[in-house]
Design a protein around this motif. Sequence first.
Motif, PDB file in Angstrom:
ATOM      1  N   LYS A  74       1.953   6.299  -7.005  1.00  0.00           N
ATOM      2  CA  LYS A  74       0.822   7.099  -7.465  1.00  0.00           C
ATOM      3  C   LYS A  74       1.122   8.589  -7.367  1.00  0.00           C
ATOM      4  CE  LYS A  74      -4.159   7.749  -6.833  1.00  0.00           C
ATOM      5  NZ  LYS A  74      -5.348   7.402  -6.029  1.00  0.00           N
ATOM      6  N   ARG A  75       1.830   8.989  -6.299  1.00  0.00           N
ATOM      7  CA  ARG A  75       2.207  10.406  -6.167  1.00  0.00           C
ATOM      8  C   ARG A  75       3.115  10.846  -7.307  1.00  0.00           C
ATOM      9  NH1 ARG A  75       2.478   9.116  -0.537  1.00  0.00           N
ATOM     10  NH2 ARG A  75       4.744   8.747  -0.696  1.00  0.00           N
ATOM     11  N   ARG A 112      -7.759   0.064  -0.452  1.00  0.00           N
ATOM     12  CA  ARG A 112      -8.986   0.728  -0.889  1.00  0.00           C
ATOM     13  C   ARG A 112      -9.232   1.983  -0.060  1.00  0.00           C
ATOM     14  NH1 ARG A 112     -12.213  -3.336  -0.655  1.00  0.00           N
ATOM     15  NH2 ARG A 112     -12.280  -3.914  -2.856  1.00  0.00           N
ATOM     16  N   ALA A 113      -8.959   1.930   1.247  1.00  0.00           N
ATOM     17  CA  ALA A 113      -9.121   3.104   2.110  1.00  0.00           C
ATOM     18  C   ALA A 113      -8.136   4.206   1.743  1.00  0.00           C
ATOM     19  CB  ALA A 113      -8.933   2.700   3.574  1.00  0.00           C
ATOM     20  N   ALA A 114      -6.995   3.811   1.159  1.00  0.00           N
ATOM     21  CA  ALA A 114      -5.999   4.803   0.741  1.00  0.00           C
ATOM     22  C   ALA A 114      -6.310   5.395  -0.627  1.00  0.00           C
ATOM     23  CB  ALA A 114      -4.613   4.160   0.723  1.00  0.00           C
ATOM     24  N   GLY A 115      -7.439   4.986  -1.203  1.00  0.00           N
ATOM     25  CA  GLY A 115      -7.835   5.541  -2.498  1.00  0.00           C
ATOM     26  C   GLY A 115      -7.104   4.941  -3.679  1.00  0.00           C
ATOM     27  N   LEU A 116      -6.581   3.738  -3.510  1.00  0.00           N
ATOM     28  CA  LEU A 116      -5.833   3.090  -4.590  1.00  0.00           C
ATOM     29  C   LEU A 116      -6.754   2.171  -5.386  1.00  0.00           C
ATOM     30  CD1 LEU A 116      -2.676   2.139  -2.507  1.00  0.00           C
ATOM     31  CD2 LEU A 116      -2.789   3.907  -4.275  1.00  0.00           C
ATOM     32  N   PRO A 117      -6.551   2.043  -6.693  1.00  0.00           N
ATOM     33  CA  PRO A 117      -7.346   1.092  -7.490  1.00  0.00           C
ATOM     34  C   PRO A 117      -6.982  -0.337  -7.110  1.00  0.00           C
ATOM     35  CG  PRO A 117      -5.624   2.104  -8.832  1.00  0.00           C
ATOM     36  CD  PRO A 117      -5.601   2.812  -7.519  1.00  0.00           C
ATOM     37  N   ARG A 143      -7.134  -1.999   3.308  1.00  0.00           N
ATOM     38  CA  ARG A 143      -6.172  -0.902   3.504  1.00  0.00           C
ATOM     39  C   ARG A 143      -5.901  -0.135   2.200  1.00  0.00           C
ATOM     40  NH1 ARG A 143      -2.897  -3.611   5.925  1.00  0.00           N
ATOM     41  NH2 ARG A 143      -3.199  -2.956   8.080  1.00  0.00           N
ATOM     42  N   THR A 184       0.832  -1.206   0.000  1.00  0.00           N
ATOM     43  CA  THR A 184       0.000   0.000   0.000  1.00  0.00           C
ATOM     44  C   THR A 184       0.864   1.251   0.000  1.00  0.00           C
ATOM     45  OG1 THR A 184      -1.783  -1.154   1.164  1.00  0.00           O
ATOM     46  CG2 THR A 184      -1.813   1.257   1.219  1.00  0.00           C
ATOM     47  N   GLN A 239       1.151   3.973  -3.008  1.00  0.00           N
ATOM     48  CA  GLN A 239       0.896   5.390  -2.764  1.00  0.00           C
ATOM     49  C   GLN A 239       2.062   6.249  -3.251  1.00  0.00           C
ATOM     50  OE1 GLN A 239      -0.082   4.870   1.527  1.00  0.00           O
ATOM     51  NE2 GLN A 239      -1.879   6.148   1.089  1.00  0.00           N
TER      52      GLN A 239
END
Length: 647
Positions: free
Chosen positions: A425-426, A445-450, A443, A418, A422
Amino acid sequence: MATEHLTGLGPVEAFALVGALGVGSQWLAWRLKLPAIVLMLAAGLIVGPALDILDPQRDIGDLVQPLISLAVAVILFEGGLTLDLHKLGDARKGVTRLVLIGAPLGWFLSTAALHWGAGLGWEAATVFGGIMVVTGPTVIAPLLRQAKLQKRPANLLQWEAIVNDPVGALAAVLAFEFVLVGREAESLPDALVQLGVGIAIAMAVGIAAGMAISYTFRRAYVPEYMKVPVLFATLLVTFAFPNMMLHESGLLAVTVMGLIIANADLPSFEELRRFKEHATVLLVSGVFILLAASMDFASLGQLTWRAGLFVALVILVARPVTVLVSLIGTGLPRNEKLLIALTGPRGVVLVAVAGLFGERLAANGVSDGAVVGPLAFVLVLTTVVLHGFTLAPLARRLGLASKGKPGVLILGGSRFTTALAQALKREEVPVLIADPNHARLVRPRAAGLPVFYGDILGEAAEDSLEVLSYATLIAATENDAYNTLVATDFGSEFGRDQVWQLARVKGERARHALPTQLGGRPFGAGKTYGELDELMRQGWKLSVTQLSEDYGFDQWKEDRPNAMLLGRMSADGVFKRFLPEDAELLFPARAEALIKDLPEDQRESAREALKRRRTELRVNTARGRMSPGVKLVALVPPEDQTPKRVE
């Protein structure tokens, strides 16, 4: 005979040259990211008509045509073996229409272009027009990867090529047989009867052979080590027997045989798939070099301005009309239809089958048959070069190219993956976390990851994942065996160097070591899933730092003396792993510390070995990978998370 060998190569030397040129061209095309067919064409023409080093008819003799026929049979069997109808996904409707409507319409329009454009007679035009239905899966696949098309148009183009490959060859077989039987039979009814009987026998033999292979393999009547030899021997018999009844009908039989096997859901299908892939690469290379080397510049000189008119009609009229008419009512967006209509590269099967049937037609009194081969070369060369340079810009212009940098597909949802996703993704690198355990995806999904929930090896993943969007796979679940299985399976899809895997528990011990062909390349600084998870619990963080002229690698090491380097990102956003062999070159103090942990009697030999490996060239190469502009991706402990310099 001695004189002949003084002016040319012997059969053994000729075969060696064909193999070296064919496989060498394929490898060079992979390195240069170019269509292999262009390099094979150039190589064959150079050693053949240009320099007269290789003349297949002179150096190999009467075996050339039987060898090409057998090679084409294996290539078409491979085409049939690829037709697993369960894998069409959401492209099923479009592909079905492109085959059922597009193939006959394309055959008719191509025949018309050949007759009125190239000036061929109806007999040669009808045979060659059938072959032109194919669009070449061996050519379209690398073009799709280079263009990074979105999933649906990529699937449509790829599956159209796969399905129409044998369909076009079958159309050519039918047209050829009709021409041949029509010339030999006393009347049209006699010709139709002979043709019907020959086709029926070929279909029956192909179905029987496919069902026999499927039945015996599923019931384990054939041991594993004999499956590929039995398959190959059956293929040869299936090709040869129908030919005794009707010339070239064996091509129809082997294609049907491949189709039956592909849809039989055999447990050993992967081994058969690898066989056909390896055999096809070798045979495609060999056939194309032989055909190119056999080309006579005098025959190319027979082509007039009408050859250019024919190519223009195919690219600008026959292909667009075929696609646009076939896709009416499918609901596809206009831009997708337009892209598919303007993309139709022809490949090796077209050249191989056209060359074979062209010579057969000429031998049977069809004078235009001699021009079929040169026309095929011109069409293939033009379409491959044209689409090779225009597909990516056209896809971007139509909004159908996958946007952004090459993506990373991460297997396993954990604290470490995760955080890694992240960080990527940044940096605007596309990422996707997949896991068969739904709880592990909470975890990320809660971090906004596909995320993707399911088995990445399953059919659901095959239907919904845009694999072409990702350049790298990282296998990082808590299950080492599953990581190894996925990494091994996806190695051929992504390339071995782009499939990475966390260290396995006890994997360094000889008792637990795996063969080098299994699993992925090491990733994660030699840490296992459990070790990385514990570090994340202790507060370690993922850090991305860009190097510059003012802030180089040495300063980075000084600021983060305990950080574990995972990888680096180049200016174009490609994420590359940190090579384990670079660790001892870039972190000599750590290498020395590891040596001190060894038993005393092993330290001296370890230091000598390290000294031999630490050559100036290797050190400079490793440091060159840490040049300004590179972004370092590392795991940083809590004590190193307040660097002296700003990132």
